[in-house]
Enzyme design. Structure first.
Site, PDB file in Angstrom:
ATOM      1  N   ASN A  93       0.775  -1.146   0.043  1.00 46.82           N
ATOM      2  CA  ASN A  93       0.148   0.101   0.139  1.00 46.82           C
ATOM      3  C   ASN A  93       1.068   1.064  -0.022  1.00 46.82           C
ATOM      4  O   ASN A  93       1.470   1.732   0.931  1.00 46.82           O
ATOM      5  CB  ASN A  93      -0.908   0.111   1.089  1.00 46.82           C
ATOM      6  N   ARG A 128     -10.678  15.509   8.126  1.00 45.85           N
ATOM      7  CA  ARG A 128     -11.282  15.870   7.040  1.00 45.85           C
ATOM      8  C   ARG A 128     -13.008  16.414   7.639  1.00 45.85           C
ATOM      9  O   ARG A 128     -13.330  15.693   8.845  1.00 45.85           O
ATOM     10  CB  ARG A 128     -11.645  14.752   6.229  1.00 45.85           C
ATOM     11  N   HIS A 138     -12.770   2.858   1.301  1.00 51.61           N
ATOM     12  CA  HIS A 138     -12.910   1.843   2.239  1.00 51.61           C
ATOM     13  C   HIS A 138     -13.481   0.625   1.969  1.00 51.61           C
ATOM     14  O   HIS A 138     -13.988  -0.083   2.922  1.00 51.61           O
ATOM     15  CB  HIS A 138     -13.442   2.460   3.581  1.00 51.61           C
ATOM     16  N   GLU A 194      -7.795  -5.519   6.310  1.00 54.88           N
ATOM     17  CA  GLU A 194      -7.569  -4.886   4.611  1.00 54.88           C
ATOM     18  C   GLU A 194      -6.876  -5.483   3.885  1.00 54.88           C
ATOM     19  O   GLU A 194      -6.879  -6.142   2.901  1.00 54.88           O
ATOM     20  CB  GLU A 194      -7.407  -3.616   4.709  1.00 54.88           C
ATOM     21  N   ILE A 239     -11.047   3.508  15.954  1.00 51.06           N
ATOM     22  CA  ILE A 239     -11.806   4.000  17.034  1.00 51.06           C
ATOM     23  C   ILE A 239     -12.854   3.056  17.196  1.00 51.06           C
ATOM     24  O   ILE A 239     -13.455   2.747  18.254  1.00 51.06           O
ATOM     25  CB  ILE A 239     -12.638   5.508  16.737  1.00 51.06           C
ATOM     26  N   ARG A 254      -8.007   9.349  20.886  1.00 51.72           N
ATOM     27  CA  ARG A 254      -7.851   9.001  22.336  1.00 51.72           C
ATOM     28  C   ARG A 254      -7.455  10.062  22.810  1.00 51.72           C
ATOM     29  O   ARG A 254      -7.836  10.205  24.061  1.00 51.72           O
ATOM     30  CB  ARG A 254      -6.545   8.093  22.196  1.00 51.72           C
ATOM     31  N   ARG A 279      -3.083  -2.091  -2.957  1.00 58.22           N
ATOM     32  CA  ARG A 279      -4.020  -1.364  -2.758  1.00 58.22           C
ATOM     33  C   ARG A 279      -4.018  -0.150  -3.536  1.00 58.22           C
ATOM     34  O   ARG A 279      -3.058   0.589  -3.659  1.00 58.22           O
ATOM     35  CB  ARG A 279      -4.050  -1.011  -1.335  1.00 58.22           C
TER      36      ARG A 279
HETATM   37  P1  AMP Z   1      -6.930   4.039  12.420  1.00 61.56           P
HETATM   38  O1  AMP Z   1      -6.886   5.063  11.338  1.00 61.56           O
HETATM   39  O2  AMP Z   1      -7.910   2.978  11.967  1.00 61.56           O
HETATM   40  O3  AMP Z   1      -5.497   3.340  12.945  1.00 61.56           O
HETATM   41  O4  AMP Z   1      -7.442   4.576  13.625  1.00 61.56           O
HETATM   42  C1  AMP Z   1      -6.740   5.776  14.296  1.00 61.56           C
HETATM   43  C2  AMP Z   1      -7.664   6.258  15.231  1.00 61.56           C
HETATM   44  O5  AMP Z   1      -8.063   5.429  16.215  1.00 61.56           O
HETATM   45  C3  AMP Z   1      -7.134   7.495  15.798  1.00 61.56           C
HETATM   46  O6  AMP Z   1      -8.176   8.514  16.042  1.00 61.56           O
HETATM   47  C4  AMP Z   1      -6.945   6.688  17.455  1.00 61.56           C
HETATM   48  O7  AMP Z   1      -6.935   7.767  18.411  1.00 61.56           O
HETATM   49  C5  AMP Z   1      -8.082   5.964  17.427  1.00 61.56           C
HETATM   50  N1  AMP Z   1      -8.122   5.007  18.676  1.00 61.56           N
HETATM   51  C6  AMP Z   1      -7.020   4.113  18.788  1.00 61.56           C
HETATM   52  N2  AMP Z   1      -7.265   3.443  19.950  1.00 61.56           N
HETATM   53  C7  AMP Z   1      -8.239   4.075  20.679  1.00 61.56           C
HETATM   54  C8  AMP Z   1      -9.080   3.963  21.817  1.00 61.56           C
HETATM   55  N3  AMP Z   1      -8.538   2.912  22.818  1.00 61.56           N
HETATM   56  N4  AMP Z   1      -9.876   4.761  22.075  1.00 61.56           N
HETATM   57  C9  AMP Z   1     -10.212   5.768  21.311  1.00 61.56           C
HETATM   58  N5  AMP Z   1      -9.630   5.762  20.188  1.00 61.56           N
HETATM   59  C10 AMP Z   1      -8.593   5.029  19.753  1.00 61.56           C
END
Ligand code: AMP
Length: 399
Positions: free
Chosen positions: A9, A231, A171, A375, A322, A275, A83
């Site tokens: 990717n 975004r 996605h 993915e 998230i 987070r 990808r």
């Molecule tokens: P991704 O792009 O799928 O890797 O997701 C990234 C997002 O997941 C970021 O906003 C992180 O803060 C969120 N994230 C990861 N772990 C947690 C958690 N335990 N609680 C809330 N958000 C999280």
């Protein structure tokens, strides 16, 4: 899938890679990042879960791929799956041929940040592995089953017929994987209606009927839809002329603002990271609290809107960083959807272990699942199936 597939990717300054074989535990994966800069490096996990960290100062995509592929050659990948974010109107994964590469180039105006980077990766791997079959798996392909009333914008027809202006959705590999997996776990494989929420730094929702995408929140580009890390998601299109007329910004500056300085970051003026925002909100930061509230409300509103594409709803699936990890966001989002009969099992929601799949409804109303996305696994699976089909055609021709 019995083949070992290398999944690539390529982003503008990074390359995510994964060597996918039968067992998920055996996966080798990682990231080459900061490419083109003195801080270029590879970070990953090798066999047996061992960490790998390798500095490759000033390496570009081709050089990073040479290092990566050199290290992975021992495992004899049988094909490479790329990808590709935008496949235009291509409806499925395709073996990379000069014609398909041309179509990926032609879709560049629709994904100017992504497709050129993918093409750099494709050209480099083709030079390095000219004899390996290579396949492009498109984020947009899963959504090509959307009906016209879901993918057309209410703008003059010539924009669609002459300039391909329509909703494509993104996605796709994630929505396809989690909806298949969720429906399988629910005992109704690819049957009935599912809503999926992929919530990461980029977020989107999807409505799936009998295994096919019938509507999704992202549109011609990944900017449309729900609130994301940086975004904006949906805004009034007149915002552009309002800002141009009142602030004197040009279209590029407005575009950058909507893509890179909006969403959770724009609302909170603190962070794009959920987070961090949850922690700040708990410490009393009102902007962080509002950003979370807007995120969950607009997400629920999107899911409710997409439900119009479904005759009935088997369930809702959360995924992405998230969706997989935050019980708080799941609970808040579901609380805005009481009229669908969703009934969260709060204890099950709070105690679901990270990285595991599980059902979190109280067994009344539509089901609610958390399914960690895969993915890479899905891209590998599609790559293997395209290669097998091509080999069968070849055998038939020779027979
Ligand atoms: P991704 O792009 O799928 O890797 O997701 C990234 C997002 O997941 C970021 O906003 C992180 O803060 C969120 N994230 C990861 N772990 C947690 C958690 N335990 N609680 C809330 N958000 C999280």
């Amino acid at each position: 899938m019995s083949k070992t597939i290398l999944v690539i990717n390529c982003g503008s300054s990074s390359i995510k890679y994964a060597l996918v074989s039968e067992r998920r535990e055996d996966r080798i994966y990682g990231l080459a990042e900061n490419l083109g800069s003195e801080h270029a490096r590879i970070k990953g996990i090798t066999v047996g879960g061992e960490a790998l960290e390798l500095n490759i100062p000033h390496a570009d995509h081709q050089q990073a791929l040479e290092v990566l592929l050199g290290r992975l050659a021992n495992y004899h990948p049988e094909a490479i799956g790329h990808r590709v974010v935008h496949g235009g109107t291509l409806t499925k994964a395709e073996l990379l041929t000069p014609e398909i590469i041309q179509q990926i180039k032609a879709a560049t105006p629709l994904a100017p940040l992504h497709n050129p980077a993918h093409l750099v990766g494709i050209e480099a791997t083709m030079r390095l592995f000219p004899d390996l079959p290579q396949v492009a798996v498109f984020d947009t392909a899963f959504h090509q089953t959307m009906p016209a009333h879901a993918y057309r914008y209410a703008v003059p027809k010539f924009l669609y017929t002459e300039h391909n202006v329509r909703r494509y959705g993104f996605h796709g590999t994630s929505h396809a994987y989690v909806s298949e997996r969720g429906s399988e776990l629910a005992g109704s494989f690819k049957q009935g209606g599912w809503l999926t929420a992929h919530l990461g730094n980029g977020s989107s929702t999807c409505a799936i009927w009998n295994g096919h995408s019938v509507d999704t929140s992202m549109g011609m580009t990944p900017l449309e839809g729900v609130v994301m890390g940086t975004r904006s998601g949906d805004v009034d299109p007149s915002l552009h002329s309002f800002i141009a007329n009142n602030l004197g910004w040009d279209i590029y500056k407005i575009d950058r603002m909507l893509n890179s300085q909006s969403g959770l970051l724009g609302l909170s003026e603190l962070s794009n990271d959920m987070r961090t925002l949850i922690e700040a909100s708990e410490a009393g930061n009102e902007d962080a609290t509002l950003a979370i509230e807007v995120f969950c409300y607009r997400l629920a509103k999107s899911l409710a809107g997409l439900s119009c594409g479904l005759a009935s709803i088997n369930g809702l699936i959360f995924t992405g960083g998230i969706g997989e990890n935050s019980a708080y966001i799941r609970e808040k989002t579901v609380s805005y959807l009481p009229h669908f009969g969703f009934n969260l099992d709060k204890n099950g929601n709070n105690t679901l272990k990270r990285g595991t799949e599980g059902r979190i409804d109280a067994s009344t109303g539509p089901q609610i699942w958390v399914i960690p996305t895969d993915e890479e696994g899905r891209i590998a699976q599609e790559t293997a199936s395209v290669v097998e089909q091509a080999q069968q055609v070849q055998h038939t021709k020779m027979a």
